[in-house]
Design a protein around this motif. Structure first.
Motif, short mmCIF file in Angstrom:
data_model
loop_
_atom_site.label_atom_id
_atom_site.label_comp_id
_atom_site.label_asym_id
_atom_site.label_seq_id
_atom_site.Cartn_x
_atom_site.Cartn_y
_atom_site.Cartn_z
N ASP A 220 1.04 -1.10 0.01
CA ASP A 220 -0.05 -0.08 -0.01
C ASP A 220 0.98 1.29 0.15
N LEU A 221 1.84 1.34 0.80
CA LEU A 221 2.85 2.46 0.79
C LEU A 221 3.34 2.49 -0.48
N MET A 222 3.96 1.44 -1.09
CA MET A 222 4.76 1.70 -2.22
C MET A 222 3.66 1.96 -3.45
N ARG A 223 2.46 1.62 -3.65
CA ARG A 223 1.43 1.96 -4.54
C ARG A 223 1.09 3.40 -4.38
N GLU A 224 1.46 4.07 -3.20
CA GLU A 224 0.92 5.65 -2.87
C GLU A 224 2.06 6.22 -3.49
N ILE A 251 10.12 -6.72 2.46
CA ILE A 251 8.90 -6.38 3.21
C ILE A 251 8.87 -7.40 4.48
N ALA A 252 9.66 -8.29 4.36
CA ALA A 252 9.67 -8.95 5.69
C ALA A 252 10.40 -8.29 6.64
N ALA A 253 11.60 -7.70 6.28
CA ALA A 253 12.18 -6.49 7.22
C ALA A 253 11.32 -5.62 7.64
N TYR A 254 10.88 -4.90 6.80
CA TYR A 254 9.78 -3.82 7.09
C TYR A 254 8.88 -4.24 8.07
N GLU A 255 8.36 -5.31 8.11
CA GLU A 255 7.31 -6.06 8.87
C GLU A 255 7.76 -6.32 10.42
N LEU A 263 1.44 -0.93 10.24
CA LEU A 263 2.66 -0.63 9.55
C LEU A 263 2.76 1.03 9.39
N ASP A 264 3.89 1.48 9.98
CA ASP A 264 3.83 2.91 9.86
C ASP A 264 5.02 3.30 8.91
N ALA A 265 4.78 4.47 8.46
CA ALA A 265 5.99 5.30 7.63
C ALA A 265 5.90 6.59 8.15
N THR A 266 7.21 7.04 8.24
CA THR A 266 7.64 8.49 8.71
C THR A 266 7.90 9.28 7.74
#
Length: 281
Positions: A220-224, A251-255, A263-266
């Motif tokens: 979802d983040l990458m699509r945005e 993706i596994a590392a991000y999770e 799942l947050d993004a700063t």
């Protein structure tokens, strides 16, 4: 608004500067869906406008540098109806969208050009306004020198840009996979303040705030990001297609970083306001 005037953009140089043609194409292709995705950018822009509304300014000439779809340019026209406004953007697709969206109702001009090489005379602009755009320039020093060149003495630069903490989770996740640069790098508030001072600006006011946005998944983040046209434009980005295995490891590392609690993004936003230099540098 009037017809779109085109000026040349530049290719990426060997010194690590962003690829301006890639930036223009990416954001141009995102024009029609940009406003529907750019909620944070819109909120940041509204905060800049609120600050302008509280200042006693009567600018005759305004440049909206990195104007995108023209949303904030029309708000600037409402705020300063007597001013001559130029909406400047490197993405011709964005400006075409702005022209079709607002037709001839605006009072300004649309100019396709580079914020680091603006087609304006020295000391000819009263207000340079820019919302989350200058992070796509080659460097803070060069863009602030150019803004300082076109501003009249005492003119105002009011801007926002993404800071160094932006997408730190995504950057860290990719760093566990390979040594390529997968995420754009931005300067922090200290770098912004230093570049303004070096360019001769006065009454410098710089502040940062951090936004943490929640997403359903890394996809979802990458699509945005893709929908916004925010592609990786660093020189050391991978020039090959990313394999499915590498993507899965990222993706596994991000999770793992998020600890399973959403799942947050700063996104760090740096705000700046300064008066133009007494003389061009």
């Amino acid at each position: 608004m009037m017809a779109v005037e085109s000026l040349p953009t530049s290719e990426c140089g060997s010194d690590g500067r962003p690829d301006k043609r890639l930036i223009g194409r990416s954001f141009g292709a995102a024009a029609e869906r940009y406003d529907g995705l750019a909620e944070l950018q819109r909120r940041v822009g509204e905060k800049l406008l609120s600050r302008l509304a509280g200042m006693s300014l009567g600018p005759e000439r305004i440049v909206d540098a990195g104007s995108g779809t023209g949303y904030l340019a029309t708000r600037l026209i409402e705020l300063y109806p007597k001013a001559d406004l130029v909406a400047l953007d490197i993405a011709e697709g964005m400006l075409r969208f702005a022209k079709s969206r607002y037709g001839e109702s605006g009072a300004g001009r649309l100019v396709c050009g580079d914020a680091e090489a603006m087609p304006f005379r020295d000391r000819s602009i009263d207000l340079v306004f820019s919302n989350v755009a200058i992070q796509w320039c080659s460097g803070l020093d060069s863009v602030f020198r150019e803004i300082g060149r076109v501003l009249r003495p005492g003119g105002i630069a009011l801007f926002s840009t993404f800071g160094a903490e932006t997408l730190k989770e995504l950057r860290s996740a990719w760093a566990s996979v390979d040594d390529y640069s997968h995420v754009n790098r931005f300067g922090d508030s200290a770098a912004v303040r230093s570049a303004l001072r070096e360019a001769g600006f006065q009454e410098i006011d710089v502040a940062a705030e951090v936004h943490r946005l929640e997403y359903g998944s890394v996809y979802d983040l990458m699509r945005e990001l893709k929908g916004l046209g925010a592609h990786n434009v660093t020189l050391d980005r991978p020039r090959h297609l990313t394999g499915k295995g590498a993507l899965r490891r990222m993706i596994a590392a991000y999770e793992r970083q998020s600890g399973g609690s959403g799942l947050d993004a700063t996104f760090e936003v740096v705000y700046g306001c300064a008066r133009g230099p007494a003389k061009c540098r």
